[in-house]
Design a protein around this motif. Structure first.
Motif, PDB file in Angstrom:
ATOM      1  N   ASN A 329       0.970  -1.069   0.093  1.00 42.00           N
ATOM      2  CA  ASN A 329      -0.080   0.107  -0.037  1.00 42.00           C
ATOM      3  C   ASN A 329       0.989   1.201   0.051  1.00 42.00           C
ATOM      4  O   ASN A 329       0.604   2.201  -0.773  1.00 42.00           O
ATOM      5  CB  ASN A 329      -0.977  -0.055   1.139  1.00 42.00           C
ATOM      6  CG  ASN A 329      -2.166  -0.836   0.969  1.00 42.00           C
ATOM      7  OD1 ASN A 329      -2.440  -1.542  -0.009  1.00 42.00           O
ATOM      8  ND2 ASN A 329      -2.672  -1.496   2.153  1.00 42.00           N
ATOM      9  N   GLU A 330       1.997   1.318   0.780  1.00 46.05           N
ATOM     10  CA  GLU A 330       2.823   2.256   0.591  1.00 46.05           C
ATOM     11  C   GLU A 330       3.578   2.468  -0.792  1.00 46.05           C
ATOM     12  O   GLU A 330       3.776   3.668  -0.925  1.00 46.05           O
ATOM     13  CB  GLU A 330       3.796   2.256   1.845  1.00 46.05           C
ATOM     14  CG  GLU A 330       3.442   2.273   3.342  1.00 46.05           C
ATOM     15  CD  GLU A 330       4.543   2.182   4.157  1.00 46.05           C
ATOM     16  OE1 GLU A 330       5.620   2.332   4.163  1.00 46.05           O
ATOM     17  OE2 GLU A 330       4.188   1.217   5.447  1.00 46.05           O
ATOM     18  N   TRP A 331       3.841   1.416  -1.173  1.00 46.70           N
ATOM     19  CA  TRP A 331       4.431   1.463  -2.515  1.00 46.70           C
ATOM     20  C   TRP A 331       3.622   2.234  -3.490  1.00 46.70           C
ATOM     21  O   TRP A 331       3.995   2.943  -4.295  1.00 46.70           O
ATOM     22  CB  TRP A 331       4.665   0.067  -3.059  1.00 46.70           C
ATOM     23  CG  TRP A 331       5.183   0.130  -4.448  1.00 46.70           C
ATOM     24  CD1 TRP A 331       4.089  -0.450  -5.252  1.00 46.70           C
ATOM     25  CD2 TRP A 331       6.208   0.499  -5.250  1.00 46.70           C
ATOM     26  NE1 TRP A 331       4.636  -0.447  -6.599  1.00 46.70           N
ATOM     27  CE2 TRP A 331       5.914   0.323  -6.640  1.00 46.70           C
ATOM     28  CE3 TRP A 331       7.346   1.064  -4.823  1.00 46.70           C
ATOM     29  CZ2 TRP A 331       6.701   0.436  -7.615  1.00 46.70           C
ATOM     30  CZ3 TRP A 331       8.290   1.465  -5.955  1.00 46.70           C
ATOM     31  CH2 TRP A 331       8.111   1.023  -7.336  1.00 46.70           C
ATOM     32  N   LYS A 332       2.406   1.664  -3.730  1.00 45.43           N
ATOM     33  CA  LYS A 332       1.419   2.476  -4.335  1.00 45.43           C
ATOM     34  C   LYS A 332       1.108   3.741  -4.125  1.00 45.43           C
ATOM     35  O   LYS A 332       0.821   4.645  -4.938  1.00 45.43           O
ATOM     36  CB  LYS A 332       0.046   1.776  -4.466  1.00 45.43           C
ATOM     37  CG  LYS A 332      -0.094   0.184  -5.012  1.00 45.43           C
ATOM     38  CD  LYS A 332      -1.448  -0.361  -4.619  1.00 45.43           C
ATOM     39  CE  LYS A 332      -1.323  -1.893  -5.117  1.00 45.43           C
ATOM     40  NZ  LYS A 332      -2.733  -2.560  -4.850  1.00 45.43           N
ATOM     41  N   GLU A 333       0.972   4.095  -2.915  1.00 43.07           N
ATOM     42  CA  GLU A 333       1.010   5.716  -2.553  1.00 43.07           C
ATOM     43  C   GLU A 333       2.024   6.454  -3.019  1.00 43.07           C
ATOM     44  O   GLU A 333       2.072   7.554  -3.529  1.00 43.07           O
ATOM     45  CB  GLU A 333       0.720   5.633  -0.790  1.00 43.07           C
ATOM     46  CG  GLU A 333       0.466   7.184  -0.655  1.00 43.07           C
ATOM     47  CD  GLU A 333       0.069   7.304   1.036  1.00 43.07           C
ATOM     48  OE1 GLU A 333      -0.014   8.478   1.462  1.00 43.07           O
ATOM     49  OE2 GLU A 333       0.165   6.275   1.566  1.00 43.07           O
ATOM     50  N   LEU A 334       3.334   6.003  -2.598  1.00 43.19           N
ATOM     51  CA  LEU A 334       4.553   6.520  -3.091  1.00 43.19           C
ATOM     52  C   LEU A 334       4.562   6.695  -4.596  1.00 43.19           C
ATOM     53  O   LEU A 334       4.923   7.718  -5.326  1.00 43.19           O
ATOM     54  CB  LEU A 334       5.502   5.844  -2.683  1.00 43.19           C
ATOM     55  CG  LEU A 334       6.229   5.953  -1.237  1.00 43.19           C
ATOM     56  CD1 LEU A 334       7.090   5.088  -0.869  1.00 43.19           C
ATOM     57  CD2 LEU A 334       6.743   7.479  -1.024  1.00 43.19           C
ATOM     58  N   TYR A 335       4.127   5.698  -5.493  1.00 40.55           N
ATOM     59  CA  TYR A 335       4.128   5.880  -6.991  1.00 40.55           C
ATOM     60  C   TYR A 335       3.176   6.978  -7.249  1.00 40.55           C
ATOM     61  O   TYR A 335       3.608   7.705  -8.325  1.00 40.55           O
ATOM     62  CB  TYR A 335       3.807   4.322  -7.262  1.00 40.55           C
ATOM     63  CG  TYR A 335       3.771   4.357  -8.738  1.00 40.55           C
ATOM     64  CD1 TYR A 335       5.062   3.745  -9.400  1.00 40.55           C
ATOM     65  CD2 TYR A 335       2.953   4.581  -9.795  1.00 40.55           C
ATOM     66  CE1 TYR A 335       5.297   3.365 -10.967  1.00 40.55           C
ATOM     67  CE2 TYR A 335       2.961   4.659 -11.160  1.00 40.55           C
ATOM     68  CZ  TYR A 335       3.907   3.825 -11.854  1.00 40.55           C
ATOM     69  OH  TYR A 335       4.265   3.794 -12.887  1.00 40.55           O
ATOM     70  N   SER A 336       1.972   6.941  -6.650  1.00 39.57           N
ATOM     71  CA  SER A 336       1.124   8.057  -7.172  1.00 39.57           C
ATOM     72  C   SER A 336       1.828   9.545  -6.583  1.00 39.57           C
ATOM     73  O   SER A 336       1.491  10.406  -7.565  1.00 39.57           O
ATOM     74  CB  SER A 336      -0.353   7.958  -6.376  1.00 39.57           C
ATOM     75  OG  SER A 336      -1.111   8.879  -6.750  1.00 39.57           O
ATOM     76  N   LEU A 337       2.479   9.736  -5.558  1.00 36.92           N
ATOM     77  CA  LEU A 337       2.895  10.854  -5.129  1.00 36.92           C
ATOM     78  C   LEU A 337       4.139  11.242  -5.917  1.00 36.92           C
ATOM     79  O   LEU A 337       4.121  12.635  -6.421  1.00 36.92           O
ATOM     80  CB  LEU A 337       3.483  10.830  -3.494  1.00 36.92           C
ATOM     81  CG  LEU A 337       2.264  10.420  -2.692  1.00 36.92           C
ATOM     82  CD1 LEU A 337       2.955  10.201  -1.149  1.00 36.92           C
ATOM     83  CD2 LEU A 337       1.356  12.014  -2.206  1.00 36.92           C
ATOM     84  N   PHE A 338       4.844  10.300  -6.128  1.00 38.84           N
ATOM     85  CA  PHE A 338       5.951  10.800  -7.250  1.00 38.84           C
ATOM     86  C   PHE A 338       5.219  11.300  -8.603  1.00 38.84           C
ATOM     87  O   PHE A 338       5.937  12.191  -8.913  1.00 38.84           O
ATOM     88  CB  PHE A 338       7.007   9.529  -7.612  1.00 38.84           C
ATOM     89  CG  PHE A 338       7.900   9.590  -6.614  1.00 38.84           C
ATOM     90  CD1 PHE A 338       7.776   9.393  -5.267  1.00 38.84           C
ATOM     91  CD2 PHE A 338       9.332   9.361  -7.155  1.00 38.84           C
ATOM     92  CE1 PHE A 338       8.848   9.242  -4.349  1.00 38.84           C
ATOM     93  CE2 PHE A 338      10.238   9.069  -6.258  1.00 38.84           C
ATOM     94  CZ  PHE A 338      10.123   8.967  -4.841  1.00 38.84           C
ATOM     95  N   LYS A 339       4.320  10.892  -9.145  1.00 40.86           N
ATOM     96  CA  LYS A 339       3.578  11.245 -10.151  1.00 40.86           C
ATOM     97  C   LYS A 339       3.075  12.565 -10.082  1.00 40.86           C
ATOM     98  O   LYS A 339       3.427  13.635 -10.797  1.00 40.86           O
ATOM     99  CB  LYS A 339       2.528  10.369 -10.751  1.00 40.86           C
ATOM    100  CG  LYS A 339       3.021   9.142 -11.647  1.00 40.86           C
ATOM    101  CD  LYS A 339       1.626   8.533 -12.238  1.00 40.86           C
ATOM    102  CE  LYS A 339       2.061   7.422 -13.206  1.00 40.86           C
ATOM    103  NZ  LYS A 339       1.012   6.839 -13.669  1.00 40.86           N
ATOM    104  N   ASP A 340       2.546  12.913  -8.985  1.00 38.33           N
ATOM    105  CA  ASP A 340       1.990  14.227  -8.550  1.00 38.33           C
ATOM    106  C   ASP A 340       3.142  15.300  -8.466  1.00 38.33           C
ATOM    107  O   ASP A 340       2.844  16.682  -8.771  1.00 38.33           O
ATOM    108  CB  ASP A 340       1.214  14.115  -7.110  1.00 38.33           C
ATOM    109  CG  ASP A 340       0.016  13.503  -7.349  1.00 38.33           C
ATOM    110  OD1 ASP A 340      -0.660  13.125  -8.174  1.00 38.33           O
ATOM    111  OD2 ASP A 340      -0.635  13.090  -6.224  1.00 38.33           O
ATOM    112  N   ALA A 341       4.246  14.700  -8.036  1.00 33.02           N
ATOM    113  CA  ALA A 341       5.416  15.668  -8.005  1.00 33.02           C
ATOM    114  C   ALA A 341       6.207  15.853  -9.115  1.00 33.02           C
ATOM    115  O   ALA A 341       6.945  16.592  -9.080  1.00 33.02           O
ATOM    116  CB  ALA A 341       6.345  15.092  -6.849  1.00 33.02           C
TER     117      ALA A 341
END
Length: 431
Positions: A329-341
């Motif tokens: 779940n943390e991996w998926k969240e980080l993946y999305s946050l990196f895209k946002d950044a």
């Protein structure tokens, strides 16, 4: 005199930091060393990107191949008086030892993963294909190249011969542990090889160890265990491998999407097209790869440019402990946050896992059956090593795995303080 029996007018020696000298008397061996296919190994580092962690690790697969040959030469010299040793296999063993790593490419394992290659396949092709090495081996006798290829492929009928090159205590491992320890400067990989060679005995299908030499073998097993975790799986080396893999993936992606490189990457095209022939494979060494990485620092594509600059100037990714099996779940969240950044997670966020099995007992039916090390007792019985050694028993059959998450900490720190993704990224990555 037949070519296979021809000796040099005087012995040739290579000065070697590990074995002191590598001795060559056979014309066949001397001729094999002189081929372009073998000389190419000078331009392939033994430890890939490890030089970015341990600056002394600049040694090559050429060094290692000579070392394995020398160890096998010494083992055979010790076996000559044994009735269980077939002296007719001597030259075959020496050739297989010398040529066992012939097919390795630049930054071998990373390269293989990206381009779906297998260095063992190319070793077979070089030995059996239209090469100078093949022509030399066939001069020994028709079909000799196939015998050498079979020994390296572990399919040769005489398993004793195979075990000298490939087993849980073989010449390959005994050389690379000592050589890699020497060039990295660590103390872990040293063991009493001379003692092990003195207590090796040939049996029908494998080399066994006199029980009096058990402690030297324990030292060897523990040296291997330490080298894997302190050197081969070092997290900084793995960071460099991650970036190297991302460069190759990015270059392949750009080629497939008709990007115009400033200099056409002609050496890579068959790799990008997944249609690599032997001729193209042999043309690509680490000097050529580094030349392209140097050029790609000037490319218009910002991702390729940045990744190459990082690799060439050792601006590597940082890492944290991260178990993907428990933190998906943390991996998926980080993946999305990196895209946002605005940071492409396909190139700047990577989980890397390394695992090793330092020693294993016999497991019949396994995909890769590992023949265990046997001790030859004073009464002639054979006893599997871990049954007599508490040290080896404690690590026998125990697979250890390590997971790391890699990311560009410098890019994340450059995000504006008020960026909506930054605070959560910092929290998840413990920055």
């Amino acid at each position: 005199m037949p070519y296979k029996d021809e000796q040099l007018h005087e012995e040739k020696v290579f000065k070697d930091p590990v074995h002191r000298y590598v001795h060559v008397n056979d014309r066949v061996i001397w001729d094999l060393i002189a081929t372009p296919e073998f000389q190419r190994l000078r331009r392939i580092k033994q430890l890939g990107t490890t030089y970015l962690t341990f600056h002394g690790a600049e040694h090559s697969r050429f060094n290692h191949s000579l070392g394995v040959y020398e160890i096998v030469r010494r083992i055979i010299a010790n076996f000559e008086d044994s009735p269980r040793w077939d002296g007719n296999e001597r030259l075959l063993c020496l050739c297989a030892a010398l040529l066992h790593d012939l097919g390795h490419g630049p930054f071998s394992h990373s390269f293989e993963k990206v381009f779906k290659l297998d260095h063992e396949h190319f070793t077979q092709q070089i030995i059996l294909g239209e090469t100078q090495i093949h022509r030399i081996l066939e001069r020994v006798e028709p079909g000799f190249s196939q015998k050498v290829a079979d020994v390296i492929d572990k399919t040769y009928e005489d398993k004793l011969v195979v075990s000298l090159i490939s087993s849980q205590i073989d010449a390959d491992r005994m050389d690379y542990l000592q050589r890699d320890a020497y060039f990295t400067g660590v103390s872990y990989g040293h063991f009493d090889m001379e003692r092990i060679l003195r207590v090796m005995r040939p049996l029908e299908d494998q080399v066994v160890i006199k029980s009096s030499g058990m402690h030297a073998v324990e030292d060897y097993i523990m040296s291997r265990y330490q080298m894997y975790w302190q050197v081969y799986f070092h997290p900084v080396t793995r960071s460099a491998e991650v970036i190297l893999s991302k460069i190759l993936h990015r270059a392949k992606y750009l080629y497939e999407h008709d990007y115009t490189f400033k200099l056409k990457p002609i050496h890579f095209i068959s790799f990008f097209n997944e249609s690599v022939g032997l001729r193209d494979y042999l043309k690509l060494d680490e000097a050529v790869v580094s030349y392209y990485f140097q050029l790609w620092q000037e490319e218009e594509d910002p991702i390729l440019r940045d990744l190459c600059e990082r690799f060439m100037n050792r601006r590597l990714f940082k890492y944290i402990e991260f178990n993907p099996n428990q933190q998906m779940n943390e991996w998926k969240e980080l993946y999305s946050l990196f895209k946002d950044a605005g940071i492409d997670p396909d190139y700047y966020l990577e989980v890397d896992s390394s695992s090793d099995l330092p020693y294993d007992f016999y497991r019949p039916g396994e995909e890769e059956e590992r023949l265990p090390i046997h001790l030859l007792m004073s009464d002639g019985d054979l006893v599997e090593l871990s049954r007599n050694s508490d040290i080896v028993e404690s690590i026998s059959g125990k697979k250890r795995t390590d997971h790391k998450l890699y990311f560009p900490a410098d890019r994340l720190k450059q995000l504006p303080a008020n960026h909506p993704a930054k605070e959560r990224i910092v929290e998840l990555l413990h920055l």
